[in-house]
Design a protein around this motif. Sequence first.
Motif, PDB file in Angstrom:
ATOM      1  N   TYR A 155      28.308  86.144  43.659  1.00 59.12           N
ATOM      2  CA  TYR A 155      27.966  84.800  44.090  1.00 59.12           C
ATOM      3  C   TYR A 155      28.963  84.573  42.603  1.00 59.12           C
TER       4      TYR A 155
ATOM      5  N   ARG B 253      17.776  84.657  46.433  1.00 57.79           N
ATOM      6  CA  ARG B 253      18.533  83.898  47.531  1.00 57.79           C
ATOM      7  C   ARG B 253      19.198  82.588  46.033  1.00 57.79           C
ATOM      8  N   ILE B 254      17.792  82.048  45.704  1.00 54.31           N
ATOM      9  CA  ILE B 254      18.094  80.921  44.813  1.00 54.31           C
ATOM     10  C   ILE B 254      18.109  81.480  43.731  1.00 54.31           C
TER      11      ILE B 254
ATOM     12  N   ARG C 149      25.421  80.926  40.090  1.00 54.69           N
ATOM     13  CA  ARG C 149      26.645  80.807  40.566  1.00 54.69           C
ATOM     14  C   ARG C 149      26.668  79.335  40.034  1.00 54.69           C
ATOM     15  N   ASP C 150      25.855  78.874  39.903  1.00 52.51           N
ATOM     16  CA  ASP C 150      25.547  76.874  38.737  1.00 52.51           C
ATOM     17  C   ASP C 150      26.226  77.081  37.719  1.00 52.51           C
TER      18      ASP C 150
ATOM     19  N   ARG D 194      20.200  83.814  42.873  1.00 58.32           N
ATOM     20  CA  ARG D 194      21.619  83.793  42.991  1.00 58.32           C
ATOM     21  C   ARG D 194      22.477  82.575  42.749  1.00 58.32           C
ATOM     22  N   ALA D 195      21.735  81.627  43.457  1.00 58.37           N
ATOM     23  CA  ALA D 195      22.022  80.357  43.154  1.00 58.37           C
ATOM     24  C   ALA D 195      22.258  79.859  41.862  1.00 58.37           C
TER      25      ALA D 195
ATOM     26  N   GLU E  37      25.312  83.507  53.157  1.00 56.67           N
ATOM     27  CA  GLU E  37      24.340  83.218  52.956  1.00 56.67           C
ATOM     28  C   GLU E  37      25.338  81.756  51.976  1.00 56.67           C
ATOM     29  N   ALA E  38      24.862  80.805  51.566  1.00 60.56           N
ATOM     30  CA  ALA E  38      25.176  79.989  51.220  1.00 60.56           C
ATOM     31  C   ALA E  38      27.110  80.066  51.214  1.00 60.56           C
TER      32      ALA E  38
END
Length: 313
Positions: A170, A142-143, A149-150, A145-146, A120-121
Amino acid sequence: MDPAKLQMFENRLQKVYKHVSKIARRQNITCYRVYDDDIPEFPFSIEIYEDHIYVAEYQRRHGMEEDAHEAWLDQCLQKITEVLQFPPEAIFVKQRMRKEDRQGQYQRVAQEKNEFIVNEAGLKFKVNLSDYLDTGLFLDHRITRAMVRDEAAGKKVLNLFCYTGSFSVYAASVGAEVTSVDLSKTYLAWAEENMAINNIDPQKHHFIHADVLQYLDTLKLNTFDLVILDPPTFSNSKRMKEHLDIQRDHVDILNRVLLATKKGGVIYFSNNYRRFVLDEAQIEASAIKDITNQTMPFDFQQKMIRKCYRITR
């Protein structure tokens, strides 16, 4: 089974799968949900984990004798493998109402150690489709987690109720120092394993086996830049000192976490209680933003299964 109803299920599954699989390919996503209780007579959640199908049958009063239910389920599973074009041995089934020891064409929850690595990613995660209530990776975040991470690079991150540590991975992947807390030693070990398979040294992070509600009392003021708080709706585990009811307890928990968060720091708070109402007036934050809609992935758009907030101290 009524052939017309089975045909209705097939048509719905084909339509949804065609739509979501196209988006998944475009976004290079290999683990996603394709069906979620869309038709009441077919109360399944169906997810794809790369080369495998994971089917959970939701609890209901179906009124069938056990043999009839078995026959009905086998017809459904055959249809699922046909529509999704997977071999029967690739399907794993969780049945919530029945004893979980049946052997047959389809591998059941009683099979042990059906574990493998998914992607994943750009990160890797171990999933287990047979042995636990959930697979080890919550696809609906999922989003979220992104987002973590950002903004996690170089920060001190706290992941409460960390489960198998996907948020922790992440954050650590961009250089955050992560503290992961959970009451389950099994899930903490899984979280460490997820770190290791991503070539992240678990020794550089902290894994705390604790009752989160008690652990909050040990936190020092102004310690963390970023906190992930994704608690269960209810918990009365014998290992917990207090029972958890997220609607009743969320203000107290959030205010205690905010004290441990640096000024300007952020809490990502999520929960699965469908009737949850955030008591904003009682939360001692400088900003609260409901990010439920923007964190809901394409494969979960039809059903709002949880709430999510970005809370700034």
